[in-house]
Design a protein around this motif. Structure first.
Motif, PDB file in Angstrom:
ATOM      1  N   THR A   1       0.814  -1.217   0.000  1.00 11.96           N
ATOM      2  CA  THR A   1       0.000   0.000   0.000  1.00 11.96           C
ATOM      3  C   THR A   1       0.850   1.272   0.000  1.00 11.96           C
ATOM      4  O   THR A   1       0.490   2.256  -0.651  1.00 11.96           O
TER       5      THR A   1
ATOM      6  N   LEU B   1       2.250   1.779  -3.539  1.00 10.40           N
ATOM      7  CA  LEU B   1       1.085   1.979  -4.424  1.00 10.40           C
ATOM      8  C   LEU B   1       0.509   3.379  -4.227  1.00 10.40           C
ATOM      9  O   LEU B   1       0.213   4.089  -5.191  1.00 10.40           O
ATOM     10  N   SER B   2       0.372   3.779  -2.963  1.00 11.65           N
ATOM     11  CA  SER B   2      -0.177   5.108  -2.668  1.00 11.65           C
ATOM     12  C   SER B   2       0.730   6.200  -3.219  1.00 11.65           C
ATOM     13  O   SER B   2       0.247   7.221  -3.706  1.00 11.65           O
TER      14      SER B   2
ATOM     15  N   ARG C   1       0.166   6.362  -6.923  1.00 15.01           N
ATOM     16  CA  ARG C   1      -1.165   6.956  -7.137  1.00 15.01           C
ATOM     17  C   ARG C   1      -1.106   8.467  -6.934  1.00 15.01           C
ATOM     18  O   ARG C   1      -1.712   9.226  -7.686  1.00 15.01           O
TER      19      ARG C   1
END
Lengths: 125, 172
Positions: free
Chosen positions: A100, A103-104, A107
């Protein structure tokens, strides 16, 4: 990320990407007063399945104690600029869906799910 | 993954609050905008307040304002307040009653759910606000291109300043 030590793999990455830029390979480090505080590694890949060449980022990290200060963003911007100069117009990466944190980060930089779906299977022994 | 109406309403509400964290917004204002009853929305907002995502503001008119950390709070954090992801909650039968077809279909459906969860977990509210800005500038650019002049474009989630001129939206 995987918790697996891959010393020889990373040594070979350093040899291939770290010595000098060649054949679209990029290895950038963030330097703060002579101290390496982050890095990003990637390359221009021609890619398969009818896709245009793209900039492929396969490793990025920033020292945990100075995260959230924009260093990751600057590293990614720098490698993107380098990809642009190499003539590619798409950035790609792939990582575990339970990662996460990274990924964050991607993003937050504007990356979205791409047109490709990674698939895998267990190989029977 | 199919989100319940309350979950969608929570996501829309939180984004409304996060767009302008200093602004107090009444439940009635959001309820009116999305065409839901204030009573219905009150339950959603009180759950968000209980979780610390918004805080209630006392005084004339009352209301809520954003109290979370937009750079840390993910869409999944909001969704989890309203959805139960335990597969056992969906499956009412005992494991021994499941056929091979049930299990194979379950594997495919859970694959989709896992991807959805990873997506929701990786998008913070700060990232959402950036996505909204990009949509707004993209829509504006498209309108300029089409009309040959600058045209005001109403995005899906307007900036709170524009709220009065935005039409009411109905949540599906």
């Amino acid at each position: 990320m995987t918790g697996l030590e891959k010393r020889s793999y990373w040594r070979s990455v350093y040899r291939r990407y770290g010595d000098a830029e060649q054949a679209g390979r990029k290895f950038l480090v963030a330097d703060a007063g002579g101290r390496v505080v982050g890095f990003v590694i990637g390359e221009v890949r021609d890619w398969e399945f009818g896709s245009q060449p793209c900039g492929w980022v396969f490793a990025i990290d920033v020292r945990p104690d100075i995260r959230r200060s924009g260093i990751g963003t600057r590293l990614l911007e720098a490698i993107c600029a380098s990809f642009r100069r190499a003539g590619v117009r798409k950035l790609r990466t792939m990582l575990a869906r339970d990662n996460t944190l990274i990924l964050s980060f991607f993003r937050s930089q504007g990356m979205m799910a791409g047109l490709f779906i990674p698939l895998e299977m267990d190989l029977e022994t | 993954m199919r989100l319940q109406k309350n979950t969608s309403l929570a996501l829309y509400s939180v984004i409304e609050f996060a767009i302008d964290p200093a602004r107090r917004i009444s439940a009635a204002e959001i309820a009116d905008k999305y065409g839901v009853s204030s009573h219905h929305l009150a339950k959603v907002l009180s759950e968000l307040a209980r979780a610390g995502v918004v805080e209630s503001v006392r005084g004339v008119g009352g209301g809520y304002r954003f109290s979370g950390n937009a750079r840390r709070l993910t869409l999944m954090d909001i969704i989890q307040l309203f959805e139960d992801f335990d597969p056992r909650a969906r499956e009412r039968r005992e494991p021994k009653e499941l056929t091979a077809v049930d299990m194979a279909l379950g594997a495919v459906l859970s694959e989709i759910d896992e991807i959805a969860k990873a997506t929701f977990s990786s998008i913070t509210l700060a990232t959402m606000l950036r996505l909204i800005e990009r949509q707004q500038s993209g829509a504006t650019t498209a309108a300029v291109r089409q009309d040959g002049e600058r045209t005001a474009v109403r995005p899906g989630i307007p900036r709170s300043r524009d709220r009065k001129s935005n039409g009411r939206r109905k949540l599906a």
